[in-house]
Every structure is written in structure tokens, then in C-alpha cells.
Design a protein around this motif. Structure first.
Motif, short mmCIF file in Angstrom:
data_model
loop_
_atom_site.label_atom_id
_atom_site.label_comp_id
_atom_site.label_asym_id
_atom_site.label_seq_id
_atom_site.Cartn_x
_atom_site.Cartn_y
_atom_site.Cartn_z
N TYR A 1 0.82 -1.22 0.00
CA TYR A 1 0.00 0.00 0.00
C TYR A 1 0.85 1.26 0.00
CZ TYR A 1 0.95 0.41 5.01
OH TYR A 1 1.57 0.54 6.22
N PHE A 2 2.00 1.24 0.66
CA PHE A 2 2.79 2.47 0.77
C PHE A 2 3.41 2.88 -0.57
CE2 PHE A 2 5.64 -0.92 2.40
CZ PHE A 2 6.65 -0.85 1.46
N HIS A 3 3.37 2.00 -1.57
CA HIS A 3 3.84 2.40 -2.89
C HIS A 3 2.92 3.43 -3.54
CE1 HIS A 3 6.26 -1.38 -2.59
NE2 HIS A 3 7.15 -0.52 -3.03
N HIS A 4 1.73 3.62 -2.97
CA HIS A 4 0.79 4.64 -3.47
C HIS A 4 1.08 6.02 -2.84
CE1 HIS A 4 -1.86 1.94 -5.70
NE2 HIS A 4 -1.57 1.06 -4.76
N LEU A 5 2.02 6.08 -1.92
CA LEU A 5 2.38 7.34 -1.26
C LEU A 5 3.49 8.04 -2.02
CD1 LEU A 5 2.57 6.04 2.44
CD2 LEU A 5 0.68 7.31 1.39
N SER A 6 3.64 9.33 -1.76
CA SER A 6 4.78 10.05 -2.32
C SER A 6 6.06 9.49 -1.70
CB SER A 6 4.67 11.54 -1.99
OG SER A 6 4.85 11.73 -0.58
N LYS A 7 7.19 9.70 -2.34
CA LYS A 7 8.46 9.19 -1.82
C LYS A 7 8.72 9.69 -0.40
CE LYS A 7 13.41 8.77 -2.78
NZ LYS A 7 13.59 8.13 -1.54
N THR A 8 8.42 10.94 -0.16
CA THR A 8 8.66 11.52 1.17
C THR A 8 7.80 10.81 2.23
OG1 THR A 8 9.15 13.66 0.18
CG2 THR A 8 8.60 13.65 2.54
N LYS A 9 6.51 10.67 1.96
CA LYS A 9 5.62 10.00 2.92
C LYS A 9 6.00 8.53 3.11
CE LYS A 9 1.58 12.97 2.47
NZ LYS A 9 0.18 13.05 2.08
N ARG A 10 6.38 7.88 2.02
CA ARG A 10 6.79 6.48 2.09
C ARG A 10 8.05 6.34 2.95
NH1 ARG A 10 6.58 5.21 -3.10
NH2 ARG A 10 8.67 5.92 -3.56
N ASP A 11 9.02 7.22 2.76
CA ASP A 11 10.26 7.17 3.56
C ASP A 11 9.97 7.37 5.04
OD1 ASP A 11 11.68 6.71 1.24
OD2 ASP A 11 12.48 8.76 1.09
N ILE A 12 9.09 8.30 5.36
CA ILE A 12 8.71 8.55 6.77
C ILE A 12 8.06 7.29 7.36
CG2 ILE A 12 7.12 9.85 8.26
CD1 ILE A 12 7.64 12.27 6.34
N LEU A 13 7.13 6.69 6.62
CA LEU A 13 6.45 5.50 7.10
C LEU A 13 7.43 4.35 7.32
CD1 LEU A 13 3.05 4.20 6.35
CD2 LEU A 13 4.87 2.68 5.69
N LEU A 14 8.35 4.14 6.39
CA LEU A 14 9.30 3.03 6.51
C LEU A 14 10.30 3.28 7.65
CD1 LEU A 14 9.88 2.19 2.73
CD2 LEU A 14 8.58 0.87 4.43
N ARG A 15 10.68 4.53 7.88
CA ARG A 15 11.56 4.85 9.02
C ARG A 15 10.84 4.56 10.34
NH1 ARG A 15 13.40 9.23 5.99
NH2 ARG A 15 12.04 10.69 7.03
N ARG A 16 9.55 4.94 10.40
CA ARG A 16 8.74 4.69 11.60
C ARG A 16 8.61 3.19 11.85
NH1 ARG A 16 3.14 7.67 11.51
NH2 ARG A 16 3.57 6.94 9.46
N ALA A 17 8.38 2.42 10.79
CA ALA A 17 8.26 0.96 10.91
C ALA A 17 9.56 0.34 11.41
CB ALA A 17 7.85 0.34 9.58
N LYS A 18 10.68 0.84 10.89
CA LYS A 18 12.00 0.33 11.28
C LYS A 18 12.27 0.61 12.76
CE LYS A 18 16.76 0.26 9.66
NZ LYS A 18 17.69 0.79 8.69
N LYS A 19 11.88 1.82 13.19
CA LYS A 19 12.05 2.21 14.58
C LYS A 19 11.21 1.31 15.51
CE LYS A 19 12.65 6.72 16.17
NZ LYS A 19 12.16 8.11 16.32
N LEU A 20 9.97 0.99 15.09
CA LEU A 20 9.09 0.12 15.88
C LEU A 20 9.65 -1.30 15.99
CD1 LEU A 20 5.58 1.15 14.54
CD2 LEU A 20 6.43 1.48 16.86
N LYS A 21 10.30 -1.73 14.92
CA LYS A 21 10.89 -3.07 14.88
C LYS A 21 12.01 -3.20 15.89
CE LYS A 21 11.65 -6.19 11.03
NZ LYS A 21 12.02 -6.26 9.63
N GLY A 22 12.66 -2.07 16.14
CA GLY A 22 13.68 -2.01 17.17
C GLY A 22 15.02 -2.32 16.65
#
Length: 165
Positions: free
Chosen positions: A144-165
Motif C-alpha cells: 500500500y505504501f507504494h501509493h504514497l509520495s516518496k517523502t511519505k513512504r520514507d517517513i512510514l518506513l523509518r517509523r516501521a523500522k524504529k518500531l521493529k527495534g
């Protein structure tokens, strides 16, 4: 009841186009049942086979309020999408803890092979339409995040990585 493990992003299989299904077999039906069990355990409204590491064009969708109405689909394809759109918060068990608001067509006509091996066409609206489009994205190696702009996608993936620990 077999609940399968959803493979984590960025597993290569989540970025790979799934293989077409040549025929509906007992193995196909068993995979669909495992997918439904996995979807219900999440709980979710859809699941595509690549999400559990099976590289076949298989999906299940159940956006009913009472549950137990899952549509089993092999080789689903969108024949028609409405010009009217709807926004919905989407997420994936392959990237837990994050979600994003995605805009997709409000209604679609989808063609697929059902559990009997019959080619069917269904008109789906609302959450059903959103879910089938989401699952077809998975079958095409997209999330689903491929439908986001590159900036929004990068923010989402950084947040996911942070949650993963």
C-alpha cells in the motif's frame, strides 16, 4: 485451522510478481483455507498468498461485518474501476505498527477463478473494493505504501523500522 506466519518487509518475495495459477487443485483450496485462517487471526479483510511466502496469484477477501463470506480468488484482475474514489486507512501484517491513508477507486469489477475452477466476475464496492485492490497490489509485488509520495513512504518506513527495534 492453520495460521501462517506473514513474512516481514523487506523480504524479496513481497517485491516480486506472483506466478499465475494454472488450475485449482486440492493444494490450492488448502492454501486458501490457511489464508482465510490467517486473515481471521489478524484480524484483517484480505490476504494475498505472497504475504505468507507463497508465490502464486491467490487472494482472499472478506469485508463482511458478520465474517465467513470470504471470496477465494485465483488470478484476480481489475476489469473496471469507478471514477469515484474513497480514502481508507490501510496497513499490512508484513509491516506491522504503521498505516497510511490511501485513495483508491470506490468500486471495481474483478475477474478471477473461484474455488470450483470457474471464471467469475464480481462488482465490489467500498471496503470490499479497497481490499481486492490491496491484494492485487501484493500479487504484483507492491504494498500500500507504494501509493504514497516518496517523502511519505520514507517517513512510514523509518517509523516501521524504529518500531521493529
Amino acid at each position: 485451522m492453520t495460521v501462517r506466519r506473514c513474512i516481514p518487509w523487506p523480504d524479496k518475495r513481497l517485491r516480486t510478481v506472483a506466478d499465475p495459477v494454472a488450475e485449482i487443485t486440492e493444494d490450492t483450496r488448502a492454501i486458501w483455507q490457511d489464508m482465510i485462517d490467517t486473515m481471521e487471526a489478524m484480524p484483517g479483510v484480505g490476504l494475498a498468498a505472497p504475504q505468507i511466502g507463497i508465490m502464486q496469484r491467490l487472494a482472499v477477501v472478506d469485508a463482511s461485518s458478520e465474517r465467513g463470506q470470504a471470496i477465494r480468488m485465483a488470478n484476480p484482475e481489475i476489469l473496471h474501476a469507478s471514477v469515484e474514489f474513497r480514502e481508507h486507512e490501510e496497513a499490512s501484517p508484513n509491516l506491522p505498527g504503521v498505516s497510511a491513508s490511501i485513495v483508491r477507486p470506490r468500486a471495481v469489477t474483478v475477474r478471477f477463478i473461484d474455488e470450483t475452477g470457474t471464471i467469475k466476475e464480481r462488482d465490489l464496492v467500498g471496503l470490499w473494493a479497497t481490499s481486492v485492490q490491496h491484494q492485487i497490489d501484493h500479487l504484483n509485488g507492491k504494498l500500500y505504501f507504494h501509493h504514497l509520495s516518496k517523502t511519505k513512504r520514507d517517513i512510514l518506513l523509518r517509523r516501521a523500522k524504529k518500531l521493529k527495534g
